[in-house]
Design an enzyme around this catalytic site. Sequence first.
Site, PDB file in Angstrom:
ATOM      1  CG  HIS A  78    -107.078 -30.320  74.878  1.00  0.00           C
ATOM      2  ND1 HIS A  78    -108.001 -31.169  75.454  1.00  0.00           N
ATOM      3  CD2 HIS A  78    -107.022 -30.663  73.572  1.00  0.00           C
ATOM      4  CE1 HIS A  78    -108.463 -31.993  74.525  1.00  0.00           C
ATOM      5  NE2 HIS A  78    -107.889 -31.711  73.377  1.00  0.00           N
ATOM      6  CD  GLU A  98    -110.144 -34.597  66.110  1.00  0.00           C
ATOM      7  OE1 GLU A  98    -109.604 -33.471  66.212  1.00  0.00           O
ATOM      8  OE2 GLU A  98    -109.497 -35.651  66.018  1.00  0.00           O
ATOM      9  NE  ARG A 123    -104.112 -26.369  67.438  1.00  0.00           N
ATOM     10  CZ  ARG A 123    -104.398 -27.654  67.664  1.00  0.00           C
ATOM     11  NH1 ARG A 123    -104.826 -28.420  66.683  1.00  0.00           N
ATOM     12  NH2 ARG A 123    -104.261 -28.156  68.874  1.00  0.00           N
ATOM     13  NE  ARG A 139    -108.813 -29.082  70.759  1.00  0.00           N
ATOM     14  CZ  ARG A 139    -107.729 -29.489  70.142  1.00  0.00           C
ATOM     15  NH1 ARG A 139    -106.723 -28.656  69.947  1.00  0.00           N
ATOM     16  NH2 ARG A 139    -107.632 -30.735  69.705  1.00  0.00           N
ATOM     17  CG  HIS A 142    -103.420 -28.588  73.457  1.00  0.00           C
ATOM     18  ND1 HIS A 142    -102.728 -29.776  73.606  1.00  0.00           N
ATOM     19  CD2 HIS A 142    -104.056 -28.671  72.257  1.00  0.00           C
ATOM     20  CE1 HIS A 142    -102.945 -30.549  72.554  1.00  0.00           C
ATOM     21  NE2 HIS A 142    -103.727 -29.893  71.713  1.00  0.00           N
TER      22      HIS A 142
END
Length: 475
Positions: free
Chosen positions: A219, A107, A352, A260, A317
Amino acid sequence: MVVGAGGAGLYAALTAALEGARVVLVAATPLAQTASYWAQGGLAAALAADDSPDIHRQDTETAGRGAVRRSAANVLVREAPHAVDDLQRLGVRFDADRRGRLALSLEGGHSRRRVAHAGGSATGRRVVRQLSAVVAEDPRITVLEPARAAAAWTVDGRCVGVVLEDGRAIHARASILATGGAAALWSRTTNPPGSLGIGMLLAHDAGAALADLEFVQFHPTAVTGIPGREGFLVTEAIRGEGATLHDARGERFVEELAPRDEVSRAVHQTMREQGVTHVDLDMREVDMAKFPNVVDALRESGLDPATTRIPVAPASHYVMGGVVADLDGATTVPGLYAVGESSCTGLHGANRLASNSLSECFVWGRRAALAGLTETEVPAASLPAPPAAAPIQKPSRATQEALWTYAGIERTREGLEHLLTDPHPLARLVARCALLREETRGSHRRSDFPETDPALDGRHAVVRGEHEPVSEPWI
């Protein structure tokens, strides 16, 4: 006592019960219907042969943009593999290859494949269902559902329990807040409507410090323009399997597996420059069988990702900030703990790292439960009457729109000062923290302070009561 029945709350309750404690678990919704249920990401843990806790920590710090508390990151990366093993012991079945080895995903922001999934993008659903079943069968755990905490019960500065919205007071040796985050305070969000920071305000009213509320992750790939699916999250793991992002001209414009904050900012900027309301996610080359719940949801809304690009845009998000908690989840109020998205240990810094949040739930859920068992019990007979239950303050639509407008992907002093007059207390706290941070860092972008200030590395905006936030270094 545990308030909240998502991943962190369920695991904390089970940990305490396995140690012989009697536990009251307060659930605002029936078990297995919490925000964790909808989590599409997995658990990040250094489990592969080419991985290590040190590499995982380095990725966490890189994503966190100089604001990660290293001691917290060290706890996570060391203990996350144990959490995966323990969840398997409790009956959670993670995806595996034909030889029975965990099928680890890649990811955004990760330099290794280290994300364990269950049911492809249905990890939250699988984990919460299984833990809920184990909790329901444990005679040491009393589940109150539906019920909501309305106030911490404090005596001489110590938390001795919690008062529920219906007026019931529960006395406890230790009280653990696992109430989830606050991303639904923004008008466009991937979160369920209950993610309003209720536990954060409860702790704040009890005198606990809050921190890092300016760090809000948006997000980049939430479905937009589709009735009934507005804000539906298309998991980052799909980009890890080869999905690409395209602008109005059909051209790729960003490295899809960047952290992100970078991807969301690139999407936002592209939309603004081209005057469009979305970009397109092309997942036609992805193995659809790996993500059945995402594919089914899109097809139910009339979009077939096997043949059609999906319109996406950023959405609120995850709030990296929350109730200040130490490495055992203890808040600044003795007897009160906070874990999961309601807490702020400094683990996530300014941005994060994908799938660290579920790992955090289980690592700190366990640590807080064990620490809570060491608290000195205050006899109920010696306690004064508990406080009255105050009504839970929910944001108006105007507040949600104001946060999206003035505390969204880009902020200015003028916009944030406008939020200082908002009727919702958490909106005002977000604005106060964001005004203090006069720089751009990770998910916090000030167009009037576009550069990162090295003097603010490792510093956190901490707010106590009605005092102005202060910048503090954490190690």
